[in-house]
Design an enzyme around this catalytic site. Structure first.
Site, short mmCIF file in Angstrom:
data_model
loop_
_atom_site.label_atom_id
_atom_site.label_comp_id
_atom_site.label_asym_id
_atom_site.label_seq_id
_atom_site.Cartn_x
_atom_site.Cartn_y
_atom_site.Cartn_z
N VAL A 122 -33.57 -6.51 41.95
CA VAL A 122 -32.72 -6.73 40.78
C VAL A 122 -32.07 -5.44 40.35
O VAL A 122 -32.69 -4.36 40.37
CB VAL A 122 -33.52 -7.34 39.60
CG1 VAL A 122 -34.00 -8.72 39.93
CG2 VAL A 122 -34.68 -6.45 39.21
N ASP A 123 -30.81 -5.53 39.98
CA ASP A 123 -30.12 -4.41 39.36
C ASP A 123 -30.64 -4.30 37.93
O ASP A 123 -31.01 -5.31 37.33
CB ASP A 123 -28.62 -4.67 39.39
CG ASP A 123 -27.84 -3.52 38.78
OD1 ASP A 123 -28.18 -2.36 39.07
OD2 ASP A 123 -26.90 -3.78 38.02
N LYS A 124 -30.65 -3.09 37.39
CA LYS A 124 -31.19 -2.92 36.05
C LYS A 124 -30.19 -3.29 34.97
O LYS A 124 -30.41 -4.22 34.19
CB LYS A 124 -31.65 -1.47 35.83
CG LYS A 124 -32.22 -1.22 34.43
CD LYS A 124 -32.59 0.22 34.23
CE LYS A 124 -31.39 1.12 34.19
NZ LYS A 124 -30.50 0.83 33.01
N THR A 148 -28.89 -6.94 34.05
CA THR A 148 -29.80 -7.95 34.59
C THR A 148 -31.13 -7.88 33.84
O THR A 148 -31.52 -8.81 33.16
CB THR A 148 -30.02 -7.75 36.09
OG1 THR A 148 -28.75 -7.78 36.75
CG2 THR A 148 -30.91 -8.84 36.67
#
Length: 666
Positions: free
Chosen positions: A335-337, A340
């Protein structure tokens, strides 16, 4: 008359008529001890010997009705078989047709009627239950609005929704469906967006907000300028995607199709050999019936249609059967931070004063003055806070010089203002930065982005910006683990300190910080080499390489993005993180149902084969069990249409107070 016409051409006219003819035949043979069963003609069929079910050597009135029942039920089956043969396809309809015709030739009229009647009633039930599995698509089509109220020549006019022109102002009143995609230009209201995002809680809409066709007003009055109409609306794109996805074949289904192409001819060869070796024609015909792979053929597509339909109803678009199967194998989620795990909206969290001659407002004023000419994303929260506190800049800096990787230098009221990190101050020869560096390091350790503010040759303070962790991010990670995901990995371009703060708050298993887009791709590749099936969740811009490399690319908040709806393997229409574990869990349940269906189909065929060779299983019994197995497979798949018990929605309004641990760098 119209009702009768619809019934004649409906699914149930053939089995009902055939069943009625069978009932009449039995009534003629049994009532009055068969007195009504008059002789019509001599025997014209071949004698099946010991295996014949017909007694007597005459063709009776009861036989006429039984044969008529077989013809009524079998005509359509034979027609389909012939059409399939012209396309060089040997299918189930051919097996049933050959078995029924063979039964008639040897005088087993009851077996012929029973086989075709049961097959016809099975088809009618299949059609009814399969329509139920596609109910999600039907519901999406049903929410499409028919009319719109627009302003033309200063007057309200109600017109068909397809006639709205791009740029026109559409009026949305309480209880009405929104007929177009667009933006609110006036008014306020609450819209039920369940048809798009799967969320049942109405969303407040005000000027500037996006709205989607097919959503329903639950209060208020909105004026919306149309930006998407007809096939160019989000709802239309969703319907198109669901239609394609439900028809797209999974790898398992493709294998079953290839298997069926060989299996059906093999059954015919087996029946022929068995008949020749045993000299028992009825045995050969029974093998044709019980060897029908109907449940096997339908086992995969019915599960895929139900699974994808349920997902679409919940605001989760899955591209097709192949992607659904792959999603069930996901063992690692990257996951991108920003945007997200976090809200993607940075806020000013701290203003540390270093110059005792100044106060907080003065430090904030100088920082805002310097940033007023900057295009950097972190400038916005500083400017907004300064404006809210009444110390916003009234003009623009005389000059702004960005220093890549360090900050900016601005000229404000004839004075030089620096805002950035310690190396920026060192570059411009500002001494005595130890106190500023310590303050910045302390803020960074708390997961914030610090920026030192210096005027001329003096460091006057430190401001810090952070992004709020989504309330449902920790729960998403926990549910991913419960759904069978072994590893949740964070990929971010931010510093290690910031990334670790987010990881600690959300329960992330593995953190990769200070990454460029190509570095994110490398991490995904490494996970795949380690044997993981990887899903990547990102915004599709700087995450594009990693999204393309991952086994499954997931787009969040895709309702407003036509590109995301069309290209993502899984598109989460809303902005709810908990839809991700819900989608993976649904994929796993769907694949489990597929396997159960295959097992049911194979076990049924094996047991029937054993029953035929052991004795006791007739053509009619075989067809009854075969159709029962088909219905069991469909009903099993329909379980996927039920909602899961675990809720996924989170409150839309009202944020809780934001503790320091939940603020991180944007």
């Amino acid at each position: 008359m119209n009702k009768f016409h619809r019934w004649v051409h409906g699914n149930w006219s053939v089995p009902v008529t055939s069943g009625a003819l069978i009932a009449i035949s039995f009534a003629i043979k049994w009532l009055g001890e068969g007195a009504a069963n008059i002789r019509v003609g001599p025997q014209w069929w071949l004698d099946a010997g010991a295996h014949a079910t017909h007694t007597g050597g005459a063709f009776t009135l009861g036989d006429v009705f039984m044969l008529a029942a077989a013809v009524v039920a079998g005509y359509g089956i034979a027609a389909k078989a012939i059409r399939a043969l012209t396309a060089r396809v040997v299918g189930i309809d051919l097996l049933v047709s050959v078995a029924a015709i063979g039964a008639v030739i040897v005088g087993n009229f009851w077996e012929a009627a029973a086989v075709t009647f049961l097959f016809a009633i099975g088809h009618a039930l299949e059609a009814a239950t399969l329509n139920k599995t596609r109910s999600a698509l039907a519901e999406l089509v049903a929410v499409a609005p028919d009319s719109a109220v627009v302003m033309r020549d200063g007057e309200q006019q109600e017109i068909p929704a397809g006639q709205v022109r791009t740029g026109e102002v559409v009026l949305v009143k309480n209880g009405a469906k929104v007929p177009v995609d667009g933006k609110v230009v006036a008014g306020t209201g609450a819209l039920d967006e369940a048809s798009i995002t799967g969320e049942s809680i109405p969303v407040e809409k005000t000027e500037g907000d996006e709205v989607f066709a097919g959503t329903v007003s639950r209060g208020g009055f909105l004026q919306v300028v149309a930006t998407g109409i007809g096939a160019d609306t989000t709802l239309a794109r969703i319907i198109h995607r669901v239609e394609e996805a439900q028809d797209a074949k999974a790898k398992t289904q493709a294998f079953i199709d290839r298997f069926s192409r060989w299996y059906t001819p093999a059954v015919m060869v087996l029946a022929l050999v068995a008949g020749l070796v045993s000299g028992d024609v009825v045995l050969a015909l029974t093998l044709l019936v019980i060897g029908c792979p109907g449940a096997l053929v339908i086992s995969i597509p019915v599960a895929i249609v139900a699974g994808i339909g349920r997902a679409a109803r919940n605001g989760i678009l899955i591209k097709g059967g192949e992607y659904l199967e792959t999603s069930a194998k996901i063992s690692a989620v990257a996951v991108d931070k920003t945007g997200t795990l976090t809200e993607g909206r940075p806020e000013l969290t701290d203003v540390v004063v270093l110059d005792p001659a100044l106060d907080r407002r003065e430090v904030l004023r100088w920082a805002a003055a310097a940033e007023s000419g900057s295009e950097h994303p972190l400038a916005r929260p500083i400017l907004e806070t300064a404006h809210a506190e009444g110390v916003g800049s009234q003009g623009v800096p005389g000059a702004v010089t960005p220093v890549p990787g360090k900050g900016i230098v601005s000229e404000v009221d004839g004075r030089r203002v620096l805002i950035g990190n310690a190396p920026l101050l060192e570059q411009y020869g500002i001494a005595e930065t130890a106190e500023a560096s310590r303050a910045a390091q302390g803020l960074a350790a708390a997961g914030r982005t610090p920026m030192i503010v210096a005027v001329d040759d003096t460091a006057i303070g430190v401001v810090a910006v952070a992004d709020q962790i989504r309330q449902d991010a920790p729960e998403m990670v926990a549910r991913l683990h419960r759904a069978g995901v072994e590893k949740v990995v964070m990929l971010t371009g931010d510093t290690r300190l910031v990334a670790e703060a987010v990881g600690k708050a959300t329960g992330i298993d593995e953190i990769h910080a200070s990454l460029l887009p190509e570095d994110k791709l490398d991490v995904v590749t490494q996970l795949q080499r380690a044997g993981h099936t990887v899903a990547m969740v990102g915004d599709g811009v700087n995450d594009a390489p990693a999204l393309a490399t991952a086994n499954i690319g997931v787009a969040m908040g895709a309702a407003g993005s036509a590109v995301a709806v069309e290209t993502a393997d899984i598109a989460l229409m809303g902005d709810n993180l908990l839809k991700l574990p819900e989608g993976i869990g649904l994929a796993k349940r769907t694949v489990s149902v597929m396997r159960q269906n295959i097992a049911i189909a194979l076990v049924t065929v094996v047991l029937l084969l054993a029953g035929v060779f052991a004795g006791g299983v007739t053509m009619s019994v075989g067809m009854l069990v075969h159709e029962a197995s088909v219905l069991v497979v469909i009903v099993n798949a329909m379980r996927l249409l039920r909602r899961t018990a675990e809720p996924t929605a989170t409150p839309r309004s009202g944020r809780t107070s934001t503790p320091a641990a939940q603020l991180v760098n944007a």
